[in-house]
Write an enzyme that holds these catalytic residues in place. Sequence first.
Site, PDB file in Angstrom:
ATOM      1  N   CYS A 114       0.819  -1.224   0.000  1.00  0.00           N
ATOM      2  CA  CYS A 114       0.000   0.000   0.000  1.00  0.00           C
ATOM      3  C   CYS A 114       0.846   1.264   0.000  1.00  0.00           C
ATOM      4  O   CYS A 114       0.329   2.354  -0.264  1.00  0.00           O
ATOM      5  CB  CYS A 114      -0.932   0.018   1.198  1.00  0.00           C
ATOM      6  SG  CYS A 114      -1.974  -1.429   1.248  1.00  0.00           S
ATOM      7  N   HIS A 254      -3.752   6.599   3.159  1.00  0.00           N
ATOM      8  CA  HIS A 254      -4.190   5.356   2.524  1.00  0.00           C
ATOM      9  C   HIS A 254      -5.592   5.010   3.015  1.00  0.00           C
ATOM     10  O   HIS A 254      -5.872   5.021   4.217  1.00  0.00           O
ATOM     11  CB  HIS A 254      -3.195   4.242   2.875  1.00  0.00           C
ATOM     12  CG  HIS A 254      -3.661   2.889   2.437  1.00  0.00           C
ATOM     13  ND1 HIS A 254      -4.203   2.654   1.187  1.00  0.00           N
ATOM     14  CD2 HIS A 254      -3.681   1.691   3.080  1.00  0.00           C
ATOM     15  CE1 HIS A 254      -4.532   1.379   1.090  1.00  0.00           C
ATOM     16  NE2 HIS A 254      -4.237   0.774   2.222  1.00  0.00           N
ATOM     17  N   ASN A 284     -10.469  -0.586  -0.372  1.00  0.00           N
ATOM     18  CA  ASN A 284      -9.006  -0.517  -0.218  1.00  0.00           C
ATOM     19  C   ASN A 284      -8.346  -0.956  -1.530  1.00  0.00           C
ATOM     20  O   ASN A 284      -8.371  -2.132  -1.871  1.00  0.00           O
ATOM     21  CB  ASN A 284      -8.577  -1.427   0.944  1.00  0.00           C
ATOM     22  CG  ASN A 284      -7.079  -1.401   1.197  1.00  0.00           C
ATOM     23  OD1 ASN A 284      -6.310  -0.953   0.353  1.00  0.00           O
ATOM     24  ND2 ASN A 284      -6.666  -1.907   2.333  1.00  0.00           N
TER      25      ASN A 284
END
Length: 327
Positions: A114, A254, A284
């Site tokens: 990520c 994020h 996500n």
Amino acid sequence: MTIRSKIAGTGSCVPEQVLTNKDLESMIDTSDEWITTRTGIRQRHIAPQGQNNSDLAAEASMAALSMAGVDASELDLIIVGTLTPDMPMPSVACLVQRRLGATNAGAFDVAATCSGFLYSLSIADKFIKEDPSRKILAIGSEVLSRRTNWDDRTTCVLFADGAGAAVVTGSQDESGILSTCLHADGSVWDLLTIRGLGTAYPVDQELLSKGWQYIEMKGKDVFKHAVKALESVAHESMAKAGWSNDDLDLLIAHQANIRILDFLRERLNLPKEKVFINIDKYGNTSAASIPIALDEANRSGKLKKGDNVLLISFGGGFTWAGVTMRW
Ligand code: ACO
């Protein structure tokens, strides 16, 4: 004069197909209420077979190049943060290079989960500081839906597909990247992993029956590490830029969980309008989440020239990172 790199254009791309929480209710034992309250996610975009990571990355890149007024032939480097490449070889970056016709660019992928986009942006920053005439594409792109176990309700409600891109050039004024911070801790790698499909294990029936081709996550443990690391890297990045919390105009973190974003807002003492949120629409998307959010903030006019922006990420590895920039 200080040489700085800046983002001259942004772009993003998500697959057309939308999977809502209601859709998931008919697939697994879950509820819209559980997913919304525990994660903040209401829907996510899923790529159909035939649409690959490099397709999304190329689309996002074309939008970013167009905004920046940069031709693909002018690119010196293409860097893609991803954990779901089309294939182990070649890199997604090389496939994007081919699609764009960026014949003068070097190209490579960055494996930082990520944090892949912020790692890529930090590398771009260093290349620009060496030669401000360079033009670089930093991309975050994922097709996580193909590494998701659709029978595992603890993970399949979270992950999704998409891509975001930024054209990084030399800055002619006060705008640009002020600080970058990269971190990692491999000692707890197994809290968030895709064990199989690398070279450690043979891809056989045993591996497939164990589900090692899919994302495994110990959600509660990851949550605890994520909030601690994100708060810490936010402070570190702002201190390096010489900012206090009050100097910040927009936080783009994020998009992993709305509860993590709420925690950060409280700990950094920020009003709601200074924390960018789009997890409700996209879920996500790992390395793609920050550049997609950046592009949305940019195109919607939420980012104004001179704004102080903080980008922070956390993901498997673990990796975490922070970048501050004056827009
Ligand atoms: N629907 C309904 N119930 C569910 C679901 C679901 N989809 N998933 C889990 N549950 C149940 C569990 O079985 C459990 O039931 P039990 O109490 O009877 O055992 C209960 O809900 C609570 O489960 P928890 O796992 O404790 O739920 P939690 O509140 O921790 O939320 C979540 C889980 C959303 C995964 C959270 O832990 C999280 O967001 N973790 C961090 C994620 C993250 O930041 N990842 C890093 C980046 S991602 C990357 O690198 C690719």
